[in-house]
Structure formats: structure tokens, C-alpha cells
Design a protein around this motif. Sequence first.
Motif, short mmCIF file in Angstrom:
data_model
loop_
_atom_site.label_atom_id
_atom_site.label_comp_id
_atom_site.label_asym_id
_atom_site.label_seq_id
_atom_site.Cartn_x
_atom_site.Cartn_y
_atom_site.Cartn_z
N VAL A 284 48.61 23.30 2.20
CA VAL A 284 48.83 22.97 0.80
C VAL A 284 47.62 22.26 0.23
CG1 VAL A 284 50.31 21.75 -0.85
CG2 VAL A 284 51.32 22.81 1.19
N CYS A 285 47.16 21.22 0.91
CA CYS A 285 46.00 20.45 0.44
C CYS A 285 45.63 19.41 1.48
CB CYS A 285 46.28 19.76 -0.90
SG CYS A 285 47.69 18.62 -0.86
N GLU A 286 44.43 18.86 1.36
CA GLU A 286 44.04 17.70 2.15
C GLU A 286 44.70 16.46 1.56
OE1 GLU A 286 39.90 17.10 2.65
OE2 GLU A 286 39.57 18.99 3.71
N VAL A 287 44.95 15.48 2.42
CA VAL A 287 45.54 14.22 1.97
C VAL A 287 44.81 13.07 2.65
CG1 VAL A 287 47.82 15.21 1.55
CG2 VAL A 287 47.30 14.27 3.81
N PRO A 288 44.92 11.86 2.10
CA PRO A 288 44.38 10.70 2.81
C PRO A 288 45.10 10.52 4.14
CG PRO A 288 44.81 10.18 0.50
CD PRO A 288 45.44 11.53 0.77
N GLU A 339 49.87 20.98 -6.80
CA GLU A 339 49.26 22.22 -7.27
C GLU A 339 47.74 22.15 -7.24
OE1 GLU A 339 49.25 25.21 -11.17
OE2 GLU A 339 50.78 23.66 -10.98
N SER A 340 47.19 21.04 -7.70
CA SER A 340 45.73 20.92 -7.77
C SER A 340 45.12 20.26 -6.54
CB SER A 340 45.35 20.11 -9.00
OG SER A 340 45.77 18.75 -8.86
N GLY A 341 45.93 19.51 -5.78
CA GLY A 341 45.41 18.76 -4.64
C GLY A 341 44.77 17.45 -5.03
N GLU A 342 44.81 17.09 -6.32
CA GLU A 342 44.20 15.83 -6.78
C GLU A 342 44.86 14.64 -6.09
OE1 GLU A 342 43.43 13.21 -10.87
OE2 GLU A 342 44.79 14.95 -10.90
N GLN A 343 44.04 13.71 -5.59
CA GLN A 343 44.52 12.49 -4.96
C GLN A 343 44.35 11.32 -5.93
OE1 GLN A 343 42.39 12.05 -1.26
NE2 GLN A 343 42.89 14.11 -0.57
N ILE A 344 45.43 10.66 -6.25
CA ILE A 344 45.41 9.58 -7.23
C ILE A 344 45.88 8.30 -6.55
CG2 ILE A 344 46.25 8.78 -9.46
CD1 ILE A 344 47.05 11.72 -10.04
#
Length: 416
Positions: A284-288, A339-344
Motif C-alpha cells: 500500500v505504502c511506506e510508513v514510519p 491513497e497518496s501515501g503522504e505521512q503527516i
Amino acid sequence: MAPIIGKIVNSEFTVKEDPTTGAHVVRMTGGRHTCHHIHLSSRATTSDGKFLLYFREFNRRRQLFAMNLETGKSLQLTSGADVDDYHAAFSADDRHVLYLQSNVLWALDVRDLLRERVYEPEAGWVAREFDLSADDRYLIVLEIAQSSAGVSLSGMGDWSTFAFDSLGAPSCRIVRLDTATGERNVVVEEDCWLGRPFFRPGDPSTILYCHEGPYDMIDTRMWLVQADGSGRRPCREQGPDTVLTSEFWFPDGSELGFLCWQAEGGASEELHAIDPDTLEERVVCEVPAFAHCAVDPVGRFLVGDALSSNDPVHLREEASRRKKDERAEDDYIYLVHLESGEQIKLCHHGSSFLPKYGAVFDSEPHPVFSRDGRSVIFVSDAEGLPCIYTVQLARFLWEHEAQGDETYSFGLASTF
């Protein structure tokens, strides 16, 4: 039933602004008693997000409370010994609270505080975890043989027995109950430490569960099985260097998600998803470096608790002796846009993750969303004893988009 049930406790909320993210973080408990929410249950709040189930310690016993998140008033729901302080849930209609005490699953009516037995294991078995179908028609209960009853993550005082309990191959089983007919059946029974049983959303005939234990001591962590006991299958192969954890169902039941990384090599941690019908897997995406994660009620955001490295939590014996280099530390709660993989970065949690309050989970943040998706709830011991914190997402996301532009302000009240 002891008269202390129904006691009201007042909490003075403490509000602070996160110096890095600007988030308005509210401490919901006062810090004089160890308090934590129910991280494993998606029903830790009412459906409107106004009431929170949590546990509070008094005189070395932990009792279940329901807090009004608007007023801070909490109502005590249990008393006495042997209350399991990590498994409870609101019913689908918010009328009852289900919890485990003295090896019985109880349903407490929130209107009159009278309780009734929902489930009691057969002789020789101990109930440890439970989950409900979306309409409460079906119940699954994870049971451990009485001879192995000490095996429980929520009951562990430290991580020293984690590997030994796994090697001990305790007899475990998952039992399904039809609450309408009273019919029950054993779904799966293994000489293996089982954990985290969850119904598939929209399909209570499919159950997800795990083989519990250190990542390098179990064959395969994640398993699926049909409610009648058929179709038991591993979700995916797991190499000796692969860490899989924090499995969950996406809200529509289309996929199961989980955290995945390699214990050696320094590769990034990732969120993966598997189609339960085809077992096809995607990144799905990379995460911290999350220790835990949860998805919001509509599947838009993931929330997770970072701790600088993705060493498994049970291996962080030297966490208290880590160098406190603020440039290297990443003790934050994050939102990840799926959806975007943005990490906030949502806010700093600063929790120790150390098992020094009575159980291994007490100071672990375990962030979750309220059932209405409007708040993130987590635990931290950064200010002393473990306390419960919340962040309202609407305000945070509004101000995050405004990027510090003072001509923008949150809410209608800001114009008066």
C-alpha cells in the motif's frame, strides 16, 4: 454487585499545543492513576464518538469506566477482582458494554447497570479475547487451556516470558457462538499460542487470527478460517527475517492490512494488504517505524505510533538507555493517507514503551480512531503515569492545510 459500580469520577482536561505540528492535544486523564484505552477493539467508543471505554487503576486493581468525552465525567462499570483490562467493547447499538471478568463474558446494560452472562467457556478453558460481528449476532472467543492460562499478552508484566510462552505451544482454540440460538462450535484448535481473532466486515463467515510469539519463532503469523472450521489457510509465507504485525481488516472487508518489514538490512517498514479471497498481496505504502497501527472507519487514513527504529517492541529491553538525541528520535503519532501515501505528523507521544506499570502494554501508545472517525486516541507516559490523550482530526487537518496562514481559523465560533 458491589455498590461502587455507578461511581462518577471527574477528570480535568488539560490542553496543549504540540510545538512541532500545532495539533491541539487533550490529556483526558489526570495522571494520578494508570489509565489506558482498549486498543484492540474498534468499539472502544460509542458510534457517535462521545463516550470512551477505558481502564483506570485503583488499589492495584483495574476497573472499566466509560468517559463522556465532552464533560470529562467517567462512570465506573465494574468492581471486584479478575477484570480483564484489555478486552471490552460497546454493543453495535451502544446499549451494552461487553467485558471479561472471572472467566465470564458479561453484557452490562448502560441504562440501569445490570449485567447478564453472555458466554462462559467449558470447564478447563479460559476466555482471553473476543470479537463480535457487525450486528452482534455472532461472537468469537479465543480460549486457552486452563493449564496454560498464564499465557496472555495483556497479563504479561514484562517481555521476559514472551519467547518461552510461545515455545510452550499452549493449547488454544477459537469458539463461535450464535447469540440468537445459543449454538456454539469450535472453529479451530491448535497447540499454538493464538491471538487477535476478528470477523471479516460484512462477512462473519470468515475469521482472521494470528499465531502469537516472537517473529523468528513462529511459522506463519496470519491465518484465515471459515466460521464452521473449514478452509483454514495461511495468508502468506513468512521468512525467518520477516516481521508481520498489527493485522486488521479494512472497513469494507475487501482486504486485510498489516505492517511488514525485514528485521535485518534497514529496509523501510511498509503497509501491505491481502485480498482474503485470492490471497493476492500488494504494497500500500511506506510508513514510519510504527509499532502499532489502526485504520479509520472509512479507510482513508492509517494512524500509527513511531519509535525511531522498527526493532520489535519485545526486543527493546534497552529502550530506557537509548541516547536522547532529538534529531534521531521519532516518537510521534502519524497519519498516513492511504491513497497518496503522504505521512503527516499528528503529534508527539514521547511514550517510553517500557513495561514498568504492571503490564507490557501500559505505556504503548496504540493509537486508534473513534468510531465516528473524528478523533485519534492514544496513551503516553511522557508526563508520568500512563494517561489517555485525544486529538480532534477535523481541526488538525484544517490547520494543517492552512499552513500557518492566520487568515484561516477553525470553526464558526472563531468569527465571534
